[in-house]
Scaffold this motif. Structure first.
Motif, PDB file in Angstrom:
ATOM      1  N   MET A 107       0.828  -1.207   0.000  1.00 59.87           N
ATOM      2  CA  MET A 107       0.000   0.000   0.000  1.00 59.87           C
ATOM      3  C   MET A 107       0.864   1.260   0.000  1.00 59.87           C
ATOM      4  O   MET A 107       0.531   2.259  -0.666  1.00 59.87           O
ATOM      5  N   ILE A 108       1.976   1.217   0.713  1.00 60.26           N
ATOM      6  CA  ILE A 108       2.910   2.349   0.701  1.00 60.26           C
ATOM      7  C   ILE A 108       3.458   2.553  -0.712  1.00 60.26           C
ATOM      8  O   ILE A 108       3.566   3.689  -1.195  1.00 60.26           O
ATOM      9  N   ALA A 109       3.797   1.459  -1.394  1.00 57.86           N
ATOM     10  CA  ALA A 109       4.294   1.555  -2.776  1.00 57.86           C
ATOM     11  C   ALA A 109       3.218   2.123  -3.689  1.00 57.86           C
ATOM     12  O   ALA A 109       3.508   2.931  -4.593  1.00 57.86           O
ATOM     13  N   HIS A 110       1.971   1.716  -3.476  1.00 53.81           N
ATOM     14  CA  HIS A 110       0.839   2.229  -4.253  1.00 53.81           C
ATOM     15  C   HIS A 110       0.755   3.748  -4.135  1.00 53.81           C
ATOM     16  O   HIS A 110       0.614   4.461  -5.145  1.00 53.81           O
ATOM     17  N   LEU A 111       0.854   4.244  -2.908  1.00 57.37           N
ATOM     18  CA  LEU A 111       0.762   5.682  -2.681  1.00 57.37           C
ATOM     19  C   LEU A 111       2.010   6.411  -3.160  1.00 57.37           C
ATOM     20  O   LEU A 111       1.923   7.555  -3.631  1.00 57.37           O
ATOM     21  N   ALA A 112       3.175   5.758  -3.030  1.00 52.60           N
ATOM     22  CA  ALA A 112       4.412   6.373  -3.516  1.00 52.60           C
ATOM     23  C   ALA A 112       4.337   6.618  -5.016  1.00 52.60           C
ATOM     24  O   ALA A 112       4.814   7.650  -5.519  1.00 52.60           O
ATOM     25  N   ALA A 113       3.742   5.666  -5.747  1.00 52.91           N
ATOM     26  CA  ALA A 113       3.607   5.813  -7.200  1.00 52.91           C
ATOM     27  C   ALA A 113       2.726   7.014  -7.556  1.00 52.91           C
ATOM     28  O   ALA A 113       2.909   7.628  -8.607  1.00 52.91           O
ATOM     29  N   LYS A 114       1.810   7.350  -6.697  1.00 52.27           N
ATOM     30  CA  LYS A 114       0.928   8.493  -6.949  1.00 52.27           C
ATOM     31  C   LYS A 114       1.560   9.815  -6.530  1.00 52.27           C
ATOM     32  O   LYS A 114       1.250  10.865  -7.110  1.00 52.27           O
ATOM     33  N   ARG A 115       2.447   9.754  -5.548  1.00 51.93           N
ATOM     34  CA  ARG A 115       2.911  10.989  -4.917  1.00 51.93           C
ATOM     35  C   ARG A 115       4.387  11.309  -5.153  1.00 51.93           C
ATOM     36  O   ARG A 115       4.846  12.393  -4.759  1.00 51.93           O
ATOM     37  N   ILE A 116       5.142  10.413  -5.755  1.00 49.29           N
ATOM     38  CA  ILE A 116       6.578  10.625  -5.878  1.00 49.29           C
ATOM     39  C   ILE A 116       6.884  11.872  -6.716  1.00 49.29           C
ATOM     40  O   ILE A 116       6.210  12.155  -7.714  1.00 49.29           O
ATOM     41  N   GLU A 117       7.900  12.601  -6.285  1.00 49.57           N
ATOM     42  CA  GLU A 117       8.331  13.793  -7.005  1.00 49.57           C
ATOM     43  C   GLU A 117       9.569  13.478  -7.847  1.00 49.57           C
ATOM     44  O   GLU A 117      10.221  12.449  -7.650  1.00 49.57           O
ATOM     45  N   LYS A 118       9.872  14.360  -8.772  1.00 53.39           N
ATOM     46  CA  LYS A 118      10.947  14.102  -9.736  1.00 53.39           C
ATOM     47  C   LYS A 118      12.279  13.848  -9.050  1.00 53.39           C
ATOM     48  O   LYS A 118      13.014  12.908  -9.415  1.00 53.39           O
ATOM     49  N   ALA A 119      12.624  14.655  -8.060  1.00 49.82           N
ATOM     50  CA  ALA A 119      13.903  14.497  -7.368  1.00 49.82           C
ATOM     51  C   ALA A 119      13.961  13.155  -6.641  1.00 49.82           C
ATOM     52  O   ALA A 119      15.008  12.490  -6.608  1.00 49.82           O
ATOM     53  N   GLU A 120      12.829  12.751  -6.067  1.00 45.59           N
ATOM     54  CA  GLU A 120      12.779  11.471  -5.361  1.00 45.59           C
ATOM     55  C   GLU A 120      12.911  10.301  -6.331  1.00 45.59           C
ATOM     56  O   GLU A 120      13.557   9.284  -6.018  1.00 45.59           O
ATOM     57  N   LEU A 146      21.734  -0.789   1.213  1.00 40.71           N
ATOM     58  CA  LEU A 146      20.985  -0.247   0.081  1.00 40.71           C
ATOM     59  C   LEU A 146      19.519  -0.677   0.114  1.00 40.71           C
ATOM     60  O   LEU A 146      18.632   0.094  -0.282  1.00 40.71           O
ATOM     61  N   ASN A 147      19.263  -1.887   0.591  1.00 39.98           N
ATOM     62  CA  ASN A 147      17.883  -2.358   0.716  1.00 39.98           C
ATOM     63  C   ASN A 147      17.099  -1.472   1.685  1.00 39.98           C
ATOM     64  O   ASN A 147      15.952  -1.098   1.421  1.00 39.98           O
ATOM     65  N   GLU A 148      17.745  -1.123   2.792  1.00 42.36           N
ATOM     66  CA  GLU A 148      17.100  -0.243   3.767  1.00 42.36           C
ATOM     67  C   GLU A 148      16.857   1.140   3.166  1.00 42.36           C
ATOM     68  O   GLU A 148      15.796   1.739   3.369  1.00 42.36           O
ATOM     69  N   THR A 149      17.852   1.634   2.426  1.00 41.47           N
ATOM     70  CA  THR A 149      17.713   2.941   1.779  1.00 41.47           C
ATOM     71  C   THR A 149      16.577   2.928   0.763  1.00 41.47           C
ATOM     72  O   THR A 149      15.767   3.865   0.696  1.00 41.47           O
ATOM     73  N   PHE A 150      16.494   1.861  -0.025  1.00 39.53           N
ATOM     74  CA  PHE A 150      15.471   1.723  -1.059  1.00 39.53           C
ATOM     75  C   PHE A 150      14.069   1.830  -0.465  1.00 39.53           C
ATOM     76  O   PHE A 150      13.238   2.620  -0.924  1.00 39.53           O
ATOM     77  N   HIS A 151      13.806   1.049   0.573  1.00 45.64           N
ATOM     78  CA  HIS A 151      12.473   1.062   1.177  1.00 45.64           C
ATOM     79  C   HIS A 151      12.202   2.387   1.896  1.00 45.64           C
ATOM     80  O   HIS A 151      11.071   2.877   1.881  1.00 45.64           O
ATOM     81  N   GLU A 152      13.236   2.961   2.503  1.00 48.60           N
ATOM     82  CA  GLU A 152      13.065   4.255   3.167  1.00 48.60           C
ATOM     83  C   GLU A 152      12.691   5.340   2.154  1.00 48.60           C
ATOM     84  O   GLU A 152      11.830   6.187   2.417  1.00 48.60           O
ATOM     85  N   GLN A 153      13.332   5.316   0.994  1.00 46.79           N
ATOM     86  CA  GLN A 153      13.018   6.301  -0.044  1.00 46.79           C
ATOM     87  C   GLN A 153      11.573   6.169  -0.522  1.00 46.79           C
ATOM     88  O   GLN A 153      10.905   7.168  -0.784  1.00 46.79           O
ATOM     89  N   ILE A 154      11.093   4.933  -0.617  1.00 47.63           N
ATOM     90  CA  ILE A 154       9.703   4.711  -1.014  1.00 47.63           C
ATOM     91  C   ILE A 154       8.760   5.228   0.063  1.00 47.63           C
ATOM     92  O   ILE A 154       7.731   5.855  -0.233  1.00 47.63           O
TER      93      ILE A 154
END
Length: 236
Positions: A107-120, A146-154
């Motif tokens: 669900m977090i990934a779902h919302l990230a896809a809707k809300r992510i900004e260009k820099a992110e 890197l795995n932790e960073t990846f999920h944190e960025q999402i």
């Protein structure tokens, strides 16, 4: 005279607490015990001894008691009259945690896809590129970070507050388990492909696909965890 190393069974299952952490000792003891339990270093229904734990961690029994009380509120241990503290974490419990994490992360990934900004989006692409390099090099420690960073960025891109707080209790892989998982070249390749697919779906604002591929990734990696910790080969 140098103190001899403990010969108690399983004395090497938990690392001693770094003295630098004494100001927040209770939290670090809780984190160390929780990681040990969730990594399968204690068997289901095993009785734990507070004094032995204190010796293994290099602390007094006071923070051990406090940490065990906190673990009991989480359901990971149980105190029984005349039997002491027993480990309650088992394969079934782990399975439920994996499914709960899959639901939250998807669900977090779902919302990230809707809300992510260009820099992110750019940062997420950079992280995947670094993951690709670490995968090729077989650099397990780099992949863990890197795995932790990846999920944190999402999580950041999703702008979620409530869901991000809920996900904290579903973090059950510690570095030792991740290192075992990433030591397998086949597993590293699968994880890279899954992370790349997740990032691509989020960056392209495909929320339904981001949700689906994230869920599939968490469930599959969870099955790998169950196999390592509990030798459970059935699919969730």
């Amino acid at each position: 005279m140098q103190k001899e190393a403990s010969t108690e069974p399983g004395a090497d299952r938990i690392e001693k607490i770094d003295p630098r952490f004494l100001t927040t000792l209770r939290d670090h003891v809780h984190k160390a015990l929780r990681a040990a339990i969730l990594s399968g270093r204690f068997a289901p229904d095993e009785r734990v001894n507070e004094r032995q734990l204190a010796e293994q961690l290099g602390v007094s029994t006071t923070p051990i008691k406090e940490a065990l009380r906190q673990l009991e509120t989480e359901g990971l241990v149980e105190t029984l009259p005349r039997r002491g503290v027993l480990i309650r974490f088992n394969a079934g419990w782990a399975e439920e945690m994996i499914l709960a994490r899959a639901a939250l992360e998807s669900m977090i990934a779902h919302l990230a896809a809707k809300r992510i900004e260009k820099a992110e989006a750019g940062k997420l692409e950079d992280t995947v590129a670094l993951m690709r390099k670490a995968t090729e090099d077989g650099a397990a420690d780099d992949l863990i970070s890197l795995n932790e960073t990846f999920h944190e960025q999402i999580h950041i891109a999703s702008r979620c507050q409530y869901l991000s707080r809920m996900i904290e209790r579903q973090q059950f892989y510690d570095a030792s388990i991740r290192r075992v998982i990433h030591s397998d070249p086949l597993e590293r390749g699968k994880a890279l492909a899954e992370h790349a697919a997740i990032a691509a779906a989020i960056i392209s604002n495909d929320s339904d696909k981001a949700e689906r591929v994230m869920r599939d990734h968490v469930v599959r990696s969870g099955e790998t965890y169950l196999n390592i910790v509990f030798n459970k080969k059935e699919d969730i």
